[in-house]
Design a protein around this motif. Structure first.
Motif, mmCIF file in Angstrom:
data_model
loop_
_atom_site.group_PDB
_atom_site.id
_atom_site.type_symbol
_atom_site.label_atom_id
_atom_site.label_comp_id
_atom_site.label_asym_id
_atom_site.label_seq_id
_atom_site.Cartn_x
_atom_site.Cartn_y
_atom_site.Cartn_z
ATOM 1 N N MET A 1 20.079 6.184 0.258
ATOM 2 C CA MET A 1 19.041 6.043 1.275
ATOM 3 C C MET A 1 17.681 6.371 0.661
ATOM 4 O O MET A 1 17.546 7.324 -0.105
ATOM 5 N N PRO A 2 16.621 5.588 0.965
ATOM 6 C CA PRO A 2 15.334 5.718 0.261
ATOM 7 C C PRO A 2 14.714 7.109 0.376
ATOM 8 O O PRO A 2 14.803 7.778 1.401
ATOM 9 N N TYR A 3 14.091 7.527 -0.706
ATOM 10 C CA TYR A 3 13.259 8.723 -0.720
ATOM 11 C C TYR A 3 11.838 8.336 -0.309
ATOM 12 O O TYR A 3 11.357 7.241 -0.609
ATOM 13 N N THR A 4 11.129 9.281 0.319
ATOM 14 C CA THR A 4 9.719 9.087 0.662
ATOM 15 C C THR A 4 8.918 10.273 0.132
ATOM 16 O O THR A 4 9.476 11.199 -0.472
ATOM 17 N N SER A 5 7.631 10.252 0.368
ATOM 18 C CA SER A 5 6.772 11.347 -0.094
ATOM 19 C C SER A 5 7.235 12.689 0.444
ATOM 20 O O SER A 5 7.135 13.717 -0.232
ATOM 21 N N ASP B 1 0.835 -1.200 0.000
ATOM 22 C CA ASP B 1 0.000 0.000 0.000
ATOM 23 C C ASP B 1 0.873 1.255 0.000
ATOM 24 O O ASP B 1 0.557 2.248 -0.654
ATOM 25 N N GLY B 2 1.999 1.204 0.712
ATOM 26 C CA GLY B 2 2.920 2.334 0.705
ATOM 27 C C GLY B 2 3.507 2.581 -0.677
ATOM 28 O O GLY B 2 3.675 3.737 -1.099
ATOM 29 N N VAL B 3 3.816 1.500 -1.397
ATOM 30 C CA VAL B 3 4.313 1.622 -2.771
ATOM 31 C C VAL B 3 3.262 2.294 -3.653
ATOM 32 O O VAL B 3 3.572 3.192 -4.454
ATOM 33 N N MET B 4 2.016 1.862 -3.509
ATOM 34 C CA MET B 4 0.939 2.449 -4.322
ATOM 35 C C MET B 4 0.775 3.934 -4.030
ATOM 36 O O MET B 4 0.630 4.745 -4.954
ATOM 37 N N GLU B 5 0.775 4.299 -2.769
ATOM 38 C CA GLU B 5 0.596 5.697 -2.397
ATOM 39 C C GLU B 5 1.721 6.572 -2.938
ATOM 40 O O GLU B 5 1.491 7.658 -3.473
ATOM 41 N N ARG C 1 14.356 1.317 -7.563
ATOM 42 C CA ARG C 1 13.634 0.186 -6.973
ATOM 43 C C ARG C 1 12.979 0.613 -5.668
ATOM 44 O O ARG C 1 13.469 1.524 -4.980
ATOM 45 N N PHE C 2 11.860 -0.037 -5.352
ATOM 46 C CA PHE C 2 11.154 0.277 -4.114
ATOM 47 C C PHE C 2 11.928 -0.290 -2.926
ATOM 48 O O PHE C 2 12.446 -1.410 -2.984
ATOM 49 N N GLU D 1 11.661 0.376 4.097
ATOM 50 C CA GLU D 1 10.781 1.468 4.484
ATOM 51 C C GLU D 1 9.458 1.388 3.742
ATOM 52 O O GLU D 1 9.416 1.049 2.557
ATOM 53 N N ILE D 2 8.384 1.722 4.420
ATOM 54 C CA ILE D 2 7.074 1.806 3.775
ATOM 55 C C ILE D 2 7.039 3.056 2.902
ATOM 56 O O ILE D 2 7.359 4.152 3.362
ATOM 57 N N GLY D 3 6.663 2.895 1.656
ATOM 58 C CA GLY D 3 6.556 4.046 0.767
ATOM 59 C C GLY D 3 7.886 4.686 0.466
ATOM 60 O O GLY D 3 7.996 5.915 0.435
ATOM 61 N N GLY D 4 8.917 3.883 0.244
ATOM 62 C CA GLY D 4 10.235 4.418 -0.079
ATOM 63 C C GLY D 4 10.728 3.892 -1.415
ATOM 64 O O GLY D 4 10.396 2.775 -1.823
ATOM 65 N N ILE D 5 11.529 4.697 -2.094
ATOM 66 C CA ILE D 5 12.158 4.263 -3.345
ATOM 67 C C ILE D 5 13.616 4.695 -3.305
ATOM 68 O O ILE D 5 13.943 5.774 -2.787
#
Length: 751
Positions: free
Chosen positions: A598-602, A528-532, A571-572, A576-580
């Protein structure tokens, strides 16, 4: 080509169906003379269930009347005089009919246009086979329509036989009465003198013998007619049941399934007009056959003849009652489902519809529908509604517009169950009679449901792929490789063979209760985090195919090590939830290796977009496998800032990775003067990961404060003068990116 031009070319039954759409409620002349205007209006933009849309509908009604009056005024000559009067009359008639209910006009015209389009489409498909054969849907519709034609012919045949049987039986009764009259005459001869009796008796006896012989033969003939008719009715009922099974158990069930999937992101379930037309035809033919069977029973009672016909008629009557009962109860449906999540003190709506209400005259005594919740004990307000018949569309429905939950008494939850795992069922029920109270039905629009504890993995794949495309609003769904990645994550498996997961099942606990190994979130929370994230910030890049997304760290390393330095992929994040994250291949002092940012988030993308961040990092050269990054991302770069005004320069944020900071290879591409990204004086560390709650260059209102920023810059400069420890270790490194605030020092200090 305009729909009306094509509709006028319809033939046979299709033409008859088209003509039946029109009448006093909407004359066909209005459709003809205003065809272009009617087809150019946005009828579908009006929500018929929203009373606030009545204003739009009223404007369309007024415009329609004005167009009609204008058309009437332009009629000249002898022929035009009559047409002028006629069109003027229609304008007045439509105003009287719809002035108080303009939404009904919209409903009427939408129904007309939809039906015309369907008839034209069916006619076109029937004469224009694609590749030598029609598509499967048209073929199925044709088979259903052909079956109706056969049923119509069979019903007409039994009706003719019934008339013939009735005529023969009436003549039989007349002859039977004649035999009784002859018998009475013979009996009365006993009162006559012997000579006269002997004179008249032979003639009467011969006549009686002739009549009785005829009656015997005719009784056998009538019995055969009755048996033949019963056998024909049996065949008709078998075909009716088969046709009803196709329509109710196949087509209607598929519509209900599409309705369920639409709630999960699937395409709209489609209209009910075709299904209703089929159900109405079924109802009409079932009722005609029921009436025929009742007439046959009446004839049997009128003239009882010993034989098996009584039992046959009883069976036929029972069968036809079962068929009509199944039709009525199955076609009481929920046209518009209530929301999947309900809150107390919040209004919600639903619509139920009876697809055969018009044909069986249920609307003559409008039934009431009641909505209740049968799991748990919540109270629903405004849960009673009377079904309304819309003559223009022939629909019988009840619109619950203002239902709300007053209270909810929850059941005891087990173990780790959350509130959202509780399931409730809204039951719509009603009672109505058919055929003047001949038959009374109790109908329900929802049955209690059970949520399976496990589902097959392919079933879940279909559901999440549909959900993903709907949420992201993309035609690019999840590939087989993506689904294998998800299976590996869900089942903690390393297999890359899709067949290994075909027969595996996933439980609710695995899906959204148990955390993934080594994580504090579930499989669904991660997905769901990936979708958001994709929906809010990455949609264009996903649509372009720039994001591989569903790739783990080891796979990314294997893919990149065979590519030139500077090749990267997106890549996702697994952690982390909702990170790429960005993974790229580059040289370090000792050997060639893959790095992971390090992953980016919204939160990060709300400050600076993904495309701009990729543009900032000069060491990223090619998007995997070999596409120059500017070719892929340049159309999404933020345009350069405007030139300084009155000596002031607007500050600009840029991302840097200290270990890979290099001068901009094309300084002319940036209009605003920039300090060298390697300059320690301007390397302001703004960590973009989700672990940094406050950006040090932002004031509490979210605006940049240059004074504070310069203090931070000076502090960082001091730190950077110290010897840097060697951080080159490991085969794949996690690199923290930072942001650089850039601008003219003079401009900043003047401010």
């Amino acid at each position: 080509m305009a729909v009306w031009i094509q509709a006028q070319q319809l033939q046979g039954d299709a033409l008859h169906q088209m003509q039946s759409l029109y009448g006093q409620h909407f004359p066909i002349e209005v459709r003809h003379y205003l065809s272009h205007w009617i087809e150019s209006q946005l009828w579908d933009s009006i929500d018929l269930e929203n009373p606030q849309e009545e204003f739009k509908a009223k404007r369309l009604l007024d415009s329609l009347i004005q167009e009609l009056q204008k058309k009437a005024e332009h009629q000249v000559g002898e022929d035009g005089f009559l047409l002028k009067i006629k069109l003027g009359h229609y304008a007045s008639q439509l105003k009287i009919t719809y002035d108080r209910c303009p939404l009904e006009l919209v409903r009427c015209i939408k129904h007309i246009l939809y039906t015309e389009q369907r008839l034209v489409r069916e006619a076109t498909n029937s004469i224009s086979p694609v590749g030598g054969m029609m598509d499967s849907m048209s073929q199925k519709y044709q088979q259903i329509n052909q079956a109706f034609e056969e049923l119509r012919a069979m019903t007409q045949d039994t009706d003719n036989d019934l008339r013939k049987l009735q005529h023969n039986q009436e003549y039989f009764i007349i002859q039977y009465q004649e035999s009784l009259r002859i018998q009475a005459q013979l009996t009365s001869l006993a009162n006559l003198p012997p000579a006269e009796r002997q004179l008249r008796e032979p003639s009467l006896q011969n006549k009686r013998a002739t009549v009785e012989a005829w009656l015997t033969r005719e009784a056998n003939t009538l019995q055969k007619y009755r048996l033949d008719l019963a056998e024909k009715h049996q065949k008709t009922l078998q075909m009716l049941r088969k046709q009803q099974t196709i329509i109710l158990d196949d087509e209607l069930i598929q519509w209900k399934r599409r309705q369920q999937l639409a709630g999960n992101g699937g395409p709209p379930e489609g209209g009910l007009d075709i299904l209703q037309s089929w159900c109405e035809k079924l109802a009409e033919m079932i009722w005609q056959n029921r009436q025929q069977i009742r007439r046959a029973e009446h004839l049997r009672q009128q003239l009882p003849i010993p034989g098996p016909i009584e039992e046959l008629l009883t069976d036929l009557n029972s069968t036809i009652t079962d068929i009509i009962s199944a039709l009525v109860t199955s076609t009481f449906i929920i046209e518009k489902q209530p929301p999947q999540v309900l809150k107390t003190q919040t209004k919600f709506a639903a619509t139920v519809r009876l697809l055969v209400g018009g044909r069986l005259n249920v609307h003559m005594n409008p039934p009431q529908v009641k909505a209740t919740i049968i799991i748990g004990t919540p109270c629903i307000l405004n849960n009673n509604c009377v079904m309304e018949y819309h003559q223009t569309t022939g629909t019988l429905s009840a619109h619950f517009r203002n239902m709300s939950l007053k209270r909810i008494k929850r059941s005891d939850r087990r173990g780790a169950e959350s509130v959202t795992e509780e399931k409730f069922t809204i039951l719509f029920e009603s009672q109505f009679s058919v055929g003047g109270n001949e038959l009374v039905f109790q109908v329900k629009g929802r049955v209690p449901f059970l949520v399976p504890d496990k589902v097959l993995w392919p079933q879940l794949c279909e559901a999440i792929n549909m959900k993903y495309k709907a949420e992201v609003q993309s035609n690019r769904g999840l590939s087989e490789e993506n689904l294998v990645f998800l299976a590996q994550k869900a089942f903690t498996s390393s297999s890359i063979n899709p067949e290994d997961y075909r027969n595996m099942t996933i439980s609710w606990s695995q899906f959204n209760r148990e955390s993934l190994p080594g994580r504090n979130f579930t499989f669904w929370q991660w997905f769901d985090g990936v979708m958001e994230l994709t929906k809010k910030h990455l949609k264009p890049h996903w649509n372009d195919g720039a994001i591989l997304g569903f790739v783990n760290k080891q796979q990314a390393q294997d893919m990149l090590m065979s590519k030139p330095n500077g090749t990267f992929l997106l890549r996702f994040s697994d952690s982390e939830i909702g990170g790429i994250t960005i993974a790229w291949v580059a040289e370090n002092p000792n050997k060639r290796m893959v790095w992971n940012l390090m992953p980016y988030t919204s939160k990060d993308f709300s400050i600076r977009s993904l495309a701009d961040r990729i543009s900032d990092l000069n060491h990223l050269l090619f998007l995997y496998p070999d596409r120059p990054k500017d070719e892929v991302f340049s159309k999404y770069y933020t345009p350069p800032l405007s030139k300084p005004v009155d000596g002031y320069v607007k500050p600009q944020i840029k991302q840097v990775v200290p270990e890979f900071t290099t001068p901009n290879p094309d300084p002319s591409s940036v209009s605003t003067p920039f300090m060298d990204q390697a300059s320690p004086a301007m390397a302001v560390g703004l960590a973009h990961s989700m672990y940094t709650p406050i950006d040090p260059t932002l004031d509490p209102e979210g605006e940049f404060d240059l004074d504070d920023t310069m203090d931070v810059a000076r502090h960082v400069e001091e730190l950077l003068r110290r010897p840097m420890e060697n951080q080159w270790s490991g085969h794949a490194l996690l690199v923290r990116g930072s942001m650089a605030l850039s601008g003219k020092i003079q401009a900043a200090s003047d401010h």
